[in-house]
Write a protein that holds these residues in place. Structure first.
Motif, PDB file in Angstrom:
ATOM      1  N   ILE A  52       0.829  -1.194   0.000  1.00  0.00           N
ATOM      2  CA  ILE A  52       0.000   0.000   0.000  1.00  0.00           C
ATOM      3  C   ILE A  52       0.874   1.259   0.000  1.00  0.00           C
ATOM      4  N   ASP A  53       0.257   2.394  -0.312  1.00  0.00           N
ATOM      5  CA  ASP A  53       1.015   3.632  -0.504  1.00  0.00           C
ATOM      6  C   ASP A  53       1.143   4.490   0.754  1.00  0.00           C
ATOM      7  N   LYS A  54       0.992   3.902   1.923  1.00  0.00           N
ATOM      8  CA  LYS A  54       1.191   4.623   3.174  1.00  0.00           C
ATOM      9  C   LYS A  54       2.249   3.894   4.005  1.00  0.00           C
ATOM     10  N   GLY A  55       3.121   4.698   4.669  1.00  0.00           N
ATOM     11  CA  GLY A  55       4.206   4.100   5.439  1.00  0.00           C
ATOM     12  C   GLY A  55       4.433   4.793   6.766  1.00  0.00           C
ATOM     13  N   SER A  56       5.667   4.703   7.262  1.00  0.00           N
ATOM     14  CA  SER A  56       5.974   5.214   8.595  1.00  0.00           C
ATOM     15  C   SER A  56       5.752   6.721   8.719  1.00  0.00           C
ATOM     16  N   VAL A  57       5.968   7.463   7.633  1.00  0.00           N
ATOM     17  CA  VAL A  57       5.752   8.911   7.706  1.00  0.00           C
ATOM     18  C   VAL A  57       4.274   9.249   7.876  1.00  0.00           C
ATOM     19  N   ASP A  58       3.408   8.294   7.572  1.00  0.00           N
ATOM     20  CA  ASP A  58       1.970   8.486   7.733  1.00  0.00           C
ATOM     21  C   ASP A  58       1.475   7.927   9.063  1.00  0.00           C
ATOM     22  N   GLY A  59       2.401   7.376   9.862  1.00  0.00           N
ATOM     23  CA  GLY A  59       2.017   6.814  11.145  1.00  0.00           C
ATOM     24  C   GLY A  59       1.714   5.328  11.119  1.00  0.00           C
ATOM     25  N   VAL A  60       1.983   4.667   9.999  1.00  0.00           N
ATOM     26  CA  VAL A  60       1.714   3.231   9.883  1.00  0.00           C
ATOM     27  C   VAL A  60       2.825   2.440  10.565  1.00  0.00           C
ATOM     28  N   LYS A  61       2.441   1.435  11.357  1.00  0.00           N
ATOM     29  CA  LYS A  61       3.397   0.589  12.070  1.00  0.00           C
ATOM     30  C   LYS A  61       3.003  -0.888  11.918  1.00  0.00           C
TER      31      LYS A  61
END
Length: 202
Positions: A52-61
């Motif tokens: 998916i296109d969301k990662g740590s900079v988006d708060g995903v853990k």
């Protein structure tokens, strides 16, 4: 014209999915929904994972639950700065376990662990051997362990079989979400995050 019609169809589908995601946000007051788009899916492990296109900079853990408006699809296993890997419920990895509950006349706890690719059904194991289950009963996350929210819809029971040793039952569960056709998903970020070291399941 054909290309334009295809684009309109895609936009209409995206709009409908986003509207559904807004409808479920009120039920997840302790979690912040992060809307994401599936950007990659390898045909060789189609049932295992998506990117998916969301990662740590988006708060995903890691270990965050991932769902669509129709139901849970899996959890985050790896994160980069701007992308993440979602391990699907249909993965046959033995470590891919989700604690779940059958909402029948009497609640029954079990573990979502396994997938029948031919029938496209999830396997819910370790159900009580002396309890009767009915086709259509709902299966949701239990919330045990504090990692995933409780009551996220997973699917409905199709049939139940007693295991070879006769000590428990396994239910075959039809997923609520279409695990074969994923485009827009929702990552559930806990508003008040605790320790994420509890393990891979919830």
């Amino acid at each position: 014209m054909a290309q334009l019609e295809s684009k309109v169809s895609d936009l209409s589908k995206e709009n409908a999915e986003l509207k559904k995601s807004l409808d479920i946000e009120a039920d997840l007051s302790d979690y912040e929904p992060i809307n994401a788009t599936v950007i990659s899916r390898n045909p060789d492990n189609w049932n295992t994972q998506v990117q998916i296109d969301k990662g740590s900079v988006d708060g995903v853990k890691p270990n965050m639950a991932v769902r669509t408006p129709e139901g849970m699809i899996g959890k985050i296993t790896k994160t980069g700065a701007k992308s993440s890997t979602v391990k699907l419920l249909s993965s046959t990895d033995d470590r891919n376990r989700i604690s779940a509950i059958v909402q029948g006349k009497a609640a029954a706890y079990g573990i979502i662990n396994g997938y029948d690719a031919e029938q496209r059904l999830l396997e819910m194991k370790q159900l009580p051997v002396d309890q009767k289950f009915t086709k259509g009963e709902k299966v949701v996350t239990s919330g045990l362990g504090g990692i995933f929210p409780s009551d996220i819809f997973i699917g409905t029971i199709e049939k139940v079989e007693t295991d070879k040793m006769g000590l428990s039952q396994t239910a075959l569960v039809k997923p609520g979400a279409d695990l074969y056709d994923l485009s827009h998903v929702i990552v559930l970020k806990r508003t008040l995050e605790g320790d994420d070291s509890e393990g891979a399941g919830s």
